[in-house]
Design a protein around this motif. Sequence first.
Motif, PDB file in Angstrom:
ATOM      1  N   LEU A  35      10.649  38.608  28.343  1.00 61.52           N
ATOM      2  CA  LEU A  35      10.339  39.992  28.014  1.00 61.52           C
ATOM      3  C   LEU A  35      10.060  40.849  29.245  1.00 61.52           C
ATOM      4  N   THR A  36       9.497  40.258  30.285  1.00 53.54           N
ATOM      5  CA  THR A  36       9.056  41.049  31.427  1.00 53.54           C
ATOM      6  C   THR A  36       9.924  40.913  32.673  1.00 53.54           C
ATOM      7  N   VAL A  37      10.571  39.776  32.840  1.00 45.23           N
ATOM      8  CA  VAL A  37      11.356  39.547  34.054  1.00 45.23           C
ATOM      9  C   VAL A  37      12.848  39.709  33.798  1.00 45.23           C
ATOM     10  N   ILE A  38      13.288  39.180  32.676  1.00 43.04           N
ATOM     11  CA  ILE A  38      14.712  39.217  32.349  1.00 43.04           C
ATOM     12  C   ILE A  38      15.043  40.501  31.598  1.00 43.04           C
ATOM     13  N   SER A  39      15.981  41.238  32.105  1.00 40.69           N
ATOM     14  CA  SER A  39      16.349  42.527  31.516  1.00 40.69           C
ATOM     15  C   SER A  39      17.025  42.343  30.153  1.00 40.69           C
ATOM     16  N   PRO A  40      16.733  43.250  29.196  1.00 39.01           N
ATOM     17  CA  PRO A  40      17.391  43.182  27.890  1.00 39.01           C
ATOM     18  C   PRO A  40      18.915  43.270  28.008  1.00 39.01           C
ATOM     19  N   GLY A  41      19.384  43.870  29.100  1.00 42.35           N
ATOM     20  CA  GLY A  41      20.822  44.014  29.289  1.00 42.35           C
ATOM     21  C   GLY A  41      21.477  42.817  29.942  1.00 42.35           C
ATOM     22  N   THR A  42      20.696  41.808  30.292  1.00 39.48           N
ATOM     23  CA  THR A  42      21.260  40.605  30.896  1.00 39.48           C
ATOM     24  C   THR A  42      22.178  39.912  29.897  1.00 39.48           C
ATOM     25  N   PRO A  43      23.406  39.572  30.286  1.00 40.87           N
ATOM     26  CA  PRO A  43      24.342  38.922  29.354  1.00 40.87           C
ATOM     27  C   PRO A  43      23.747  37.657  28.723  1.00 40.87           C
ATOM     28  N   LEU A  44      24.142  37.386  27.501  1.00 47.04           N
ATOM     29  CA  LEU A  44      23.613  36.234  26.777  1.00 47.04           C
ATOM     30  C   LEU A  44      23.864  34.937  27.540  1.00 47.04           C
ATOM     31  N   MET A  45      25.049  34.788  28.095  1.00 48.39           N
ATOM     32  CA  MET A  45      25.358  33.554  28.819  1.00 48.39           C
ATOM     33  C   MET A  45      24.446  33.372  30.034  1.00 48.39           C
ATOM     34  N   THR A  46      24.086  34.486  30.663  1.00 44.55           N
ATOM     35  CA  THR A  46      23.167  34.412  31.796  1.00 44.55           C
ATOM     36  C   THR A  46      21.777  34.006  31.315  1.00 44.55           C
ATOM     37  N   GLN A  47      21.350  34.557  30.185  1.00 44.12           N
ATOM     38  CA  GLN A  47      20.061  34.182  29.620  1.00 44.12           C
ATOM     39  C   GLN A  47      20.037  32.697  29.267  1.00 44.12           C
ATOM     40  N   LEU A  48      21.142  32.222  28.712  1.00 42.59           N
ATOM     41  CA  LEU A  48      21.230  30.793  28.396  1.00 42.59           C
ATOM     42  C   LEU A  48      21.161  29.961  29.667  1.00 42.59           C
ATOM     43  N   GLY A  49      21.795  30.478  30.730  1.00 40.21           N
ATOM     44  CA  GLY A  49      21.745  29.788  32.011  1.00 40.21           C
ATOM     45  C   GLY A  49      20.315  29.703  32.532  1.00 40.21           C
ATOM     46  N   TYR A  50      19.563  30.798  32.372  1.00 37.66           N
ATOM     47  CA  TYR A  50      18.153  30.779  32.773  1.00 37.66           C
ATOM     48  C   TYR A  50      17.395  29.727  31.966  1.00 37.66           C
ATOM     49  N   GLY A  51      17.704  29.679  30.676  1.00 35.79           N
ATOM     50  CA  GLY A  51      17.027  28.711  29.815  1.00 35.79           C
ATOM     51  C   GLY A  51      17.305  27.280  30.241  1.00 35.79           C
ATOM     52  N   VAL A  52      18.559  27.014  30.587  1.00 35.86           N
ATOM     53  CA  VAL A  52      18.932  25.675  31.057  1.00 35.86           C
ATOM     54  C   VAL A  52      18.193  25.358  32.353  1.00 35.86           C
ATOM     55  N   PHE A  53      18.098  26.360  33.236  1.00 36.38           N
ATOM     56  CA  PHE A  53      17.383  26.143  34.500  1.00 36.38           C
ATOM     57  C   PHE A  53      15.917  25.813  34.245  1.00 36.38           C
ATOM     58  N   ILE A  54      15.269  26.559  33.369  1.00 37.37           N
ATOM     59  CA  ILE A  54      13.853  26.326  33.071  1.00 37.37           C
ATOM     60  C   ILE A  54      13.641  24.916  32.536  1.00 37.37           C
ATOM     61  N   ALA A  55      14.506  24.510  31.594  1.00 39.98           N
ATOM     62  CA  ALA A  55      14.382  23.171  31.015  1.00 39.98           C
ATOM     63  C   ALA A  55      14.641  22.098  32.069  1.00 39.98           C
ATOM     64  N   MET A  56      15.688  22.278  32.874  1.00 36.83           N
ATOM     65  CA  MET A  56      16.037  21.268  33.879  1.00 36.83           C
ATOM     66  C   MET A  56      14.979  21.190  34.984  1.00 36.83           C
ATOM     67  N   ALA A  57      14.352  22.319  35.297  1.00 42.96           N
ATOM     68  CA  ALA A  57      13.289  22.306  36.304  1.00 42.96           C
ATOM     69  C   ALA A  57      12.148  21.414  35.833  1.00 42.96           C
ATOM     70  N   HIS A  58      11.839  21.489  34.542  1.00 46.66           N
ATOM     71  CA  HIS A  58      10.788  20.637  33.987  1.00 46.66           C
ATOM     72  C   HIS A  58      11.207  19.170  34.006  1.00 46.66           C
ATOM     73  N   VAL A  59      12.466  18.910  33.638  1.00 46.93           N
ATOM     74  CA  VAL A  59      12.951  17.526  33.637  1.00 46.93           C
ATOM     75  C   VAL A  59      12.886  16.947  35.052  1.00 46.93           C
ATOM     76  N   ILE A  60      13.370  17.700  36.024  1.00 47.98           N
ATOM     77  CA  ILE A  60      13.403  17.211  37.406  1.00 47.98           C
ATOM     78  C   ILE A  60      11.993  16.948  37.930  1.00 47.98           C
ATOM     79  N   TRP A  61      11.075  17.879  37.659  1.00 43.15           N
ATOM     80  CA  TRP A  61       9.712  17.709  38.155  1.00 43.15           C
ATOM     81  C   TRP A  61       9.040  16.477  37.536  1.00 43.15           C
ATOM     82  N   PHE A  62       9.119  16.366  36.217  1.00 38.80           N
ATOM     83  CA  PHE A  62       8.427  15.260  35.562  1.00 38.80           C
ATOM     84  C   PHE A  62       9.154  13.928  35.757  1.00 38.80           C
ATOM     85  N   ALA A  63      10.457  13.982  35.979  1.00 35.82           N
ATOM     86  CA  ALA A  63      11.178  12.760  36.349  1.00 35.82           C
ATOM     87  C   ALA A  63      10.718  12.295  37.723  1.00 35.82           C
TER      88      ALA A  63
END
Length: 204
Positions: free
Chosen positions: A134-162
């Motif tokens: 809501l605050t960092v990612i612009s509402p106009g950011t393409p959906l695929m880019t938002q999905l990419g951010y989501g994948v990054f967030i999830a993978m960052a957690h996997v990498i750290w806890f792994a």
Amino acid sequence: MPSPEFLAVIAITCLAVISPGPDFIVTSRNTLVAGRITGLATAFGVGFGLTVHVAAAIIGVGVLLTGSAMAFTVAKTLGGAYLIWLGIRTFRGATNDIPEGGRTAMTPVQGMFWGFVTNATNPKTAIFVVSLFLTVISPGTPLMTQLGYGVFIAMAHVIWFATVALLLSAPAVRAGLLSVKKSMERAFGAALVFFGGALLTGSR
């Protein structure tokens, strides 16, 4: 060159992922009790839990959690109760016994489930993800880019806890921890109860 938006997502995610919390406790506990494979499976479970929050943020369901006091109360009650139950179970089940013959006290599937539920039921994580969208990612950011951010967030957690699982399962480290296994498990259990209680009694 990465956009300022992407750099902000990277910075905020990295700061959030390394903050001590239930995910760290559960990953550490499962690694100690059941070894490297189960610890890694727990890390992947945490990552899968993140996808729930990301999906909710992208489709707008997560806004309900941030905008409705009742929805937040229900979510934190469920999440807090789960952590307290998990903590009590861990504390009461603490033992110095080490399974023999290659058997473990927990399978990788069970470890993944622990990681998934611990993350997916944590409304604080949901608030973090929704606030980021809501605050960092612009509402106009393409959906695929938002999905990419989501994948990054999830993978960052996997990498750290792994990484946490790999470090704690190193022979020398794990041998030292196993020598005080019962005390460590009790400490993990108490920490989970603490996080659960803080979740139940805390505000947004």
